[in-house]
Scaffold this active site. Structure first.
Site, PDB file in Angstrom:
ATOM      1  N   ARG A 136       8.683  75.056  -3.552  1.00 38.92           N
ATOM      2  CA  ARG A 136       9.479  74.079  -4.309  1.00 38.92           C
ATOM      3  C   ARG A 136       8.969  72.695  -3.923  1.00 38.92           C
ATOM      4  O   ARG A 136       8.759  72.405  -2.736  1.00 38.92           O
ATOM      5  CB  ARG A 136      10.959  74.199  -3.975  1.00 38.92           C
ATOM      6  CG  ARG A 136      11.751  73.039  -4.543  1.00 38.92           C
ATOM      7  CD  ARG A 136      13.230  73.258  -4.466  1.00 38.92           C
ATOM      8  NE  ARG A 136      13.660  74.222  -5.465  1.00 38.92           N
ATOM      9  CZ  ARG A 136      14.938  74.417  -5.798  1.00 38.92           C
ATOM     10  NH1 ARG A 136      15.892  73.737  -5.214  1.00 38.92           N
ATOM     11  NH2 ARG A 136      15.259  75.289  -6.721  1.00 38.92           N
ATOM     12  N   ARG A 171      20.671  77.817  -2.420  1.00 40.23           N
ATOM     13  CA  ARG A 171      20.741  79.038  -3.217  1.00 40.23           C
ATOM     14  C   ARG A 171      19.367  79.665  -3.480  1.00 40.23           C
ATOM     15  O   ARG A 171      19.149  80.840  -3.217  1.00 40.23           O
ATOM     16  CB  ARG A 171      21.423  78.631  -4.517  1.00 40.23           C
ATOM     17  CG  ARG A 171      21.544  79.538  -5.626  1.00 40.23           C
ATOM     18  CD  ARG A 171      22.192  78.766  -6.779  1.00 40.23           C
ATOM     19  NE  ARG A 171      22.892  77.578  -6.301  1.00 40.23           N
ATOM     20  CZ  ARG A 171      24.216  77.422  -6.312  1.00 40.23           C
ATOM     21  NH1 ARG A 171      24.969  78.356  -6.815  1.00 40.23           N
ATOM     22  NH2 ARG A 171      24.763  76.324  -5.857  1.00 40.23           N
ATOM     23  N   THR A 172      18.435  78.866  -3.960  1.00 43.41           N
ATOM     24  CA  THR A 172      17.137  79.442  -4.354  1.00 43.41           C
ATOM     25  C   THR A 172      16.369  79.946  -3.137  1.00 43.41           C
ATOM     26  O   THR A 172      15.798  81.038  -3.155  1.00 43.41           O
ATOM     27  CB  THR A 172      16.305  78.397  -5.124  1.00 43.41           C
ATOM     28  OG1 THR A 172      17.088  77.904  -6.203  1.00 43.41           O
ATOM     29  CG2 THR A 172      15.023  78.990  -5.663  1.00 43.41           C
ATOM     30  N   HIS A 179      11.190  75.798 -13.656  1.00 42.70           N
ATOM     31  CA  HIS A 179      11.882  76.609 -12.645  1.00 42.70           C
ATOM     32  C   HIS A 179      11.958  78.017 -13.243  1.00 42.70           C
ATOM     33  O   HIS A 179      13.009  78.472 -13.703  1.00 42.70           O
ATOM     34  CB  HIS A 179      13.284  76.017 -12.420  1.00 42.70           C
ATOM     35  CG  HIS A 179      13.996  76.535 -11.215  1.00 42.70           C
ATOM     36  ND1 HIS A 179      13.561  77.606 -10.467  1.00 42.70           N
ATOM     37  CD2 HIS A 179      15.153  76.118 -10.611  1.00 42.70           C
ATOM     38  CE1 HIS A 179      14.410  77.815  -9.474  1.00 42.70           C
ATOM     39  NE2 HIS A 179      15.376  76.931  -9.537  1.00 42.70           N
ATOM     40  N   LYS A 232       4.319  64.302   8.956  1.00 44.53           N
ATOM     41  CA  LYS A 232       3.391  63.541   9.793  1.00 44.53           C
ATOM     42  C   LYS A 232       2.188  63.077   8.978  1.00 44.53           C
ATOM     43  O   LYS A 232       1.186  62.647   9.533  1.00 44.53           O
ATOM     44  CB  LYS A 232       2.916  64.405  10.965  1.00 44.53           C
ATOM     45  CG  LYS A 232       4.043  64.851  11.868  1.00 44.53           C
ATOM     46  CD  LYS A 232       3.514  65.775  12.967  1.00 44.53           C
ATOM     47  CE  LYS A 232       4.662  66.530  13.619  1.00 44.53           C
ATOM     48  NZ  LYS A 232       4.238  67.813  14.161  1.00 44.53           N
TER      49      LYS A 232
HETATM   50  N1  ASP Z   1      19.178  74.340  -8.855  1.00 41.69           N
HETATM   51  C1  ASP Z   1      18.566  73.847 -10.046  1.00 41.69           C
HETATM   52  C2  ASP Z   1      17.209  73.225  -9.751  1.00 41.69           C
HETATM   53  O1  ASP Z   1      16.702  73.376  -8.669  1.00 41.69           O
HETATM   54  C3  ASP Z   1      19.444  72.932 -10.823  1.00 41.69           C
HETATM   55  C4  ASP Z   1      19.922  71.692 -10.121  1.00 41.69           C
HETATM   56  O2  ASP Z   1      19.461  71.363  -9.039  1.00 41.69           O
HETATM   57  O3  ASP Z   1      20.782  71.035 -10.710  1.00 41.69           O
HETATM   58  O4  ASP Z   1      16.626  72.613 -10.616  1.00 41.69           O
END
Ligand code: ASP
Length: 330
Positions: free
Chosen positions: A118, A68-69, A146, A96
């Protein structure tokens, strides 16, 4: 490469990075939400587009899985005309043995304007941001922050209820391992909402008391008088050892069902950042209840918020003219 050297934008957000909600003022948060509101309108119109990132390169650098993100950032960047490169750890040299900083220097030499990162370690995104000329957006670092999730949650609430100030918001579930909880607490406190966390004692860390929230271990008690009920996933991947007896037991005491929801305000709304574990932290029918659940709206708001954040940052990014110069920064 300090942030102060790079200010040039005229917006109310005068920073080159978005690393967390911590330290942002109510004015900055309000500005980003106002801008995002405009992008919601734009995204819903078939005709209008934005070219704020035209000719710019955005790198999505994901050391942790995400659907999603990552997709949301990618769509947001493309809607503003950027060229987007997706890098995931499975295909990168990090596997690596390249360090985070080597990766930062390598990417920096490719002149991206923005890097969306991330990482599973808290603080890793901030470290990387100190070594690159691009603007950096934190797409989640460990259990730390986040920020775009908290902003999209705030936009969702503000559009539905008209304000954040004075609302009572319950965050329920695995608070200890949740960066979403931390960012939301920081944002909601700054914007004048009251925050409660509801969790089994094993899943609330001691720093919660310092964050100025009410702590509840009984869900029915905790939900009393709440306007918003935000459910969080059990983050098994961050747990070492056992924090709940079983998921069935957990659902019985902390899963949101119609009976527990009836303890909140009569029109209380349900949120969840995803991914959802139906039948573990939330009843499946409630999650899909269009009158009470804002979960799909959250996804829509995610794109608009990320567009607003990227546009705000890009105004403050000044890339050095020559390749040689950038290595002086080392
Ligand atoms: N998508 C959110 C996060 O990346 C929440 C989760 O993973 O539960 O923190």
């Amino acid at each position: 490469m300090t942030e102060s050297k790079t200010h040039k934008g005229s917006s109310l957000y005068q920073r080159r990075h978005l690393l967390g909600i911590e330290g942002l003022t109510a004015q900055e948060i309000g500005y980003l939400l106002d801008q995002a509101d405009k992008f919601v309108t734009l995204n819903r119109s078939a005709k209008e587009t934005s070219d704020s990132l035209k000719g710019r390169t955005v790198i999505n650098l994901f050391f942790e899985n995400s659907t999603r993100t990552r997709t949301s950032f990618e769509i947001a960047a493309k809607r503003m005309g950027a060229d987007v490169v997706n890098m995931s750890v499975a295909t990168s040299s990090v596997k690596k043995g390249e360090t985070l900083l080597d990766t930062a220097y390598t990417l920096n030499a490719m002149h991206p304007s923005l890097i969306v990162v991330r990482h599973n370690e808290s603080g890793a995104v901030s470290l990387l941001s100190q070594k690159v000329d691009a603007g950096v957006l934190n797409a989640g670092d460990g259990r730390h922050e986040h920020p775009t999730q908290a902003l999209l949650d705030a936009l969702t609430i503000r559009r539905r209820l008209g304000t954040l100030s004075g609302l009572t918001v319950a965050l329920c579930g695995d608070i200890t391992h949740s960066r979403v909880a931390r960012s939301n607490i920081l944002l909601l406190n700054t914007m004048g909402a009251r925050v409660r966390v509801i969790a089994p004692p094993t899943l609330v860390s001691s720093d919660m008391e310092r964050m100025g929230v009410e702590i509840h271990t009984d869900m029915r008690q905790g939900l009393k008088g709440c306007d918003i009920v935000m459910m969080l996933r059990l983050q098994m991947e961050r747990m070492q050892g056992s924090f709940v007896p079983s998921t069935r037991e957990y659902y019985r005491f902390f899963g949101l069902d119609a009976e527990k929801l009836s303890c909140a305000k009569p029109n209380a709304l349900i949120m969840h950042p995803g991914p959802m574990n139906r039948g573990v932290e939330i009843d499946s029918e409630l999650a899909d209840d269009e009158d009470r659940s804002l979960i799909r709206t959250q996804v829509e708001m995610g794109v608009a918020v990320r567009m607003a954040c990227m546009e705000a940052l890009i105004e403050n990014v000044v890339l050095p003219e020559s390749g040689e110069e950038r290595f002086k920064h080392g």
